[in-house]
Design an enzyme around this catalytic site. Structure first.
Site, PDB file in Angstrom:
ATOM      1  N   GLY A  20       0.797  -1.213   0.000  1.00 17.02           N
ATOM      2  CA  GLY A  20       0.000   0.000   0.000  1.00 17.02           C
ATOM      3  C   GLY A  20       0.834   1.268   0.000  1.00 17.02           C
ATOM      4  O   GLY A  20       1.902   1.350  -0.621  1.00 17.02           O
ATOM      5  N   SER A  21       0.363   2.273   0.741  1.00 17.14           N
ATOM      6  CA  SER A  21       0.965   3.613   0.681  1.00 17.14           C
ATOM      7  C   SER A  21       2.369   3.690   1.262  1.00 17.14           C
ATOM      8  O   SER A  21       3.025   4.725   1.118  1.00 17.14           O
ATOM      9  CB  SER A  21       0.061   4.604   1.415  1.00 17.14           C
ATOM     10  OG  SER A  21      -1.165   4.755   0.734  1.00 17.14           O
ATOM     11  N   THR A  22       2.851   2.631   1.922  1.00 14.46           N
ATOM     12  CA  THR A  22       4.237   2.660   2.388  1.00 14.46           C
ATOM     13  C   THR A  22       5.216   2.675   1.227  1.00 14.46           C
ATOM     14  O   THR A  22       6.410   2.937   1.426  1.00 14.46           O
ATOM     15  CB  THR A  22       4.535   1.448   3.287  1.00 14.46           C
ATOM     16  OG1 THR A  22       4.256   0.238   2.565  1.00 14.46           O
ATOM     17  CG2 THR A  22       3.690   1.487   4.552  1.00 14.46           C
ATOM     18  N   MET A  23       4.734   2.440  -0.004  1.00 13.55           N
ATOM     19  CA  MET A  23       5.591   2.477  -1.184  1.00 13.55           C
ATOM     20  C   MET A  23       5.690   3.875  -1.800  1.00 13.55           C
ATOM     21  O   MET A  23       6.557   4.122  -2.645  1.00 13.55           O
ATOM     22  CB  MET A  23       5.072   1.507  -2.245  1.00 13.55           C
ATOM     23  CG  MET A  23       5.233   0.032  -1.912  1.00 13.55           C
ATOM     24  SD  MET A  23       6.973  -0.498  -1.796  1.00 13.55           S
ATOM     25  CE  MET A  23       7.198  -0.494  -0.006  1.00 13.55           C
TER      26      MET A  23
END
Length: 577
Positions: free
Chosen positions: A291-294
């Site tokens: 998810g948004s950790t990328m």
């Protein structure tokens, strides 16, 4: 004296005398052969019928944490075995034996009856030496003992997934016990003894080969940090009613894994009611869409391209973007029409990130993610470890480019995630991960330009500290950085994503003055009080980071400045003195 005339002796008598002479000669020759010529051969055969070699067990090597605290030790135990043929002649004592062993008399009698024609059978294994002596003191015919070792894990469920366990024969079967089995295993010795024809010990002659214990293994884990991480993750799983979770902490300079915990866990010292699902080291084996950790890695690719700067703005209004039959949506709405690159990270805007990705192309994002270790083997050699998947397309269409930029369409492990974030913390250098203590700091490879890595440090610090940021990840007394993520889980029985099924994530590092450690938190399927990464995983990061920095004696970098004394107060002080 009158001489005997053999010619007058009947020939039959002469034959008998000749045969007697031959027999005497043969016996004499056999005596010489046995006592002189074939002495060594016969001695060896005699010894083979009475001399035996009993193995001397060798204990496995000690496993300790980085500070020498024992994590796995071998303790001596007694195994009782029986000669079924001998024991069959003492049926009147079977009940007494069953009582001493703590076994059901009927069940033991059935076992002994079935093995009455065997010379070896186990009665019980792994008894304490005291308990074994109590049974042997009964002097039941046909009952014997042998020395063995049993593995004991002082930290129990806190280190279970990392260490694994050994089987009843003391061979590694899971975790590092299996990965380092050859290193930890000792070499058994031999003791020469004399036994009678019934196999009973008569005399211990000598030790013909000394046992060699296994080698000691010093892990990179810090048991203090392991306990801290275990407690906080367990509390979060309970608080949010989650299915499972993982937490990994890494020293960003050396690549050492300082803590690795999973929930649910198990006690390796008592595996009677063990559920197979609890044995899995989820931090290394479970793969998921991050998810948004990328997004920070996609932003890194944008800065590396030279086409974007942190202050550049992107229009994100009205919070959605149509690509063919797919619609990209933002969860949180921004106050204006535009966001700068830092704002895209703070608000976790999928629309803004996608538009930046369209400009730089999917290949550049893939390159950055690959350089920081995603989709690649970590080199830890942990049994069953997964590599994950980082797709690379010959032609990058908009849909694939957008989904990769905000963390879908790829899969990673928690270990890979924290390793990737450690690159930001280490000023763009990647160092190999290690499960064993590292004495010399590795050089590392520069995979992100240092100036861009430091820029990303500042942007990720704003994600935590800026108004509207992930404030639950803040650490009192320290500046920290990181990014939350909330990823929908794929459905197991159909294509697409499951309803109301999420993973909550947070990955970050600190302190910002000189980053020391990186932490990744993954909580699977929270079912109570919310599911967003900033709500569920960020507080775990904050508490673990706070405790770890204090345990490691890292100096605070965010203390308030001491108030300056005014001239009036000084004057008043002087007047009173």
């Amino acid at each position: 004296m009158k001489k005997i005339n053999f010619s007058l002796i009947p020939w039959r008598f002469q034959v008998v005398l000749g045969l007697l002479a031959i027999m005497v000669g043969a016996i004499a020759w056999r005596i010489v052969t046995l006592q002189v010529l074939d002495h060594d051969f016969l001695q060896a055969h005699g010894d083979a019928r009475s001399v035996r070699h009993i193995p001397i067990p060798a204990h496995r090597g000690l496993i300790s944490d980085r500070n020498g605290e024992p994590l796995a030790v071998s303790t001596p135990v007694v195994t009782l075995w029986a000669n079924g043929k001998e024991l069959a002649g003492a049926r009147d004592r079977w009940g007494e034996l069953a009582s001493a062993l703590g076994q059901d008399p009927k069940a033991l009698s059935e076992r002994l009856a079935q093995s009455s024609d065997r010379e070896f059978m186990y009665l019980v294994r792994g008894l304490t030496p005291e308990k074994g002596e109590q049974v042997l003191d009964l002097k039941v015919p046909g009952v014997y003992s042998q020395e063995e070792f049993r593995r004991f894990y002082p930290a129990a469920d806190v280190t279970a997934h990392v260490l694994g366990f050994t089987d009843i024969d003391d061979h590694g079967r899971e975790g590092l016990e299996l990965a380092f089995n050859d290193w930890l295993s000792g070499v058994p010795g031999k003791r020469q003894v004399l036994k009678d024809r019934r196999g009973r010990l008569i005399k211990a002659v000598q030790v013909s080969q000394n046992a060699k214990p296994g080698k000691t293994l010093a892990l990179s884990l810090d048991l203090r940090l392991q306990y801290l991480a275990h407690r906080e993750l367990r509390n979060a799983i309970t608080e949010f009613g989650a299915k499972a979770g993982s937490l990994v902490m890494v020293d960003v300079k050396t690549g050492e894994i300082l803590a690795m915990v999973n929930q649910p866990s198990y006690n390796p010292n008592n595996r009677r009611n063990l559920q197979p699902s609890a044995m899995r080291n989820r931090a290394m084996i479970d793969v998921f869409e991050p998810g948004s950790t990328m997004k920070p890695f996609s932003m890194t690719a944008a800065l590396e391209s030279g086409r974007w700067k942190p202050e550049d703005k992107v229009e994100v209004w009205p919070g959605s973007l149509r690509i063919g039959r797919y619609t990209i949506k933002d969860v949180s709405r921004s106050e204006g029409r535009d966001l700068d690159l830092t704002g895209i990270l703070i608000k976790s805007s999928n629309v803004g990130m996608s538009k930046v990705a369209f400009d730089i192309g999917g290949q550049s994002i893939f390159n950055v993610m690959h350089q920081v270790g995603l989709g690649r083997d970590t080199g830890l050699g942990f049994p069953g470890e997964r590599v994950g998947n980082l797709p690379n397309y010959r032609e990058w269409r908009k849909a694939e480019t957008a989904t990769l930029s905000y963390g879908y369409g790829l899969s990673v492990t928690a270990v890979q995630l924290v390793h990737a974030y450690s690159v930001f913390a280490n000023n763009g250098k990647i160092v190999p991960l290690s499960m064993t203590r590292v004495d010399n700091v590795p050089e590392g490879a520069q995979v992100i330009p240092e100036n861009i890595a430091k820029t990303m440090q500042g942007m990720l610090q704003q994600v935590v500290e800026a108004p509207g940021g992930v404030y639950r990840a803040q650490v009192p007394g320290y500046h920290v950085a990181g990014k939350s993520g909330t990823a929908r889980k794929t459905s197991t029985d159909s294509r697409g994503y499951a309803e109301n099924s999420y993973r909550s994530l947070f990955a970050g590092f600190g302190p910002m003055k000189d980053p020391r450690i990186a932490v990744a938190v993954v909580i699977d399927e929270p079912s109570k009080s919310g599911y967003y990464g900033g709500l569920v995983s960020a507080p775990v990061f904050g508490r673990v980071m706070a405790g770890a920095l204090r345990l490691l004696n890292v100096a605070p970098d965010n203390l308030p400045e001491p108030q300056q004394q005014t001239a009036d107060s000084k004057a008043a002080k002087g007047g009173r003195s």
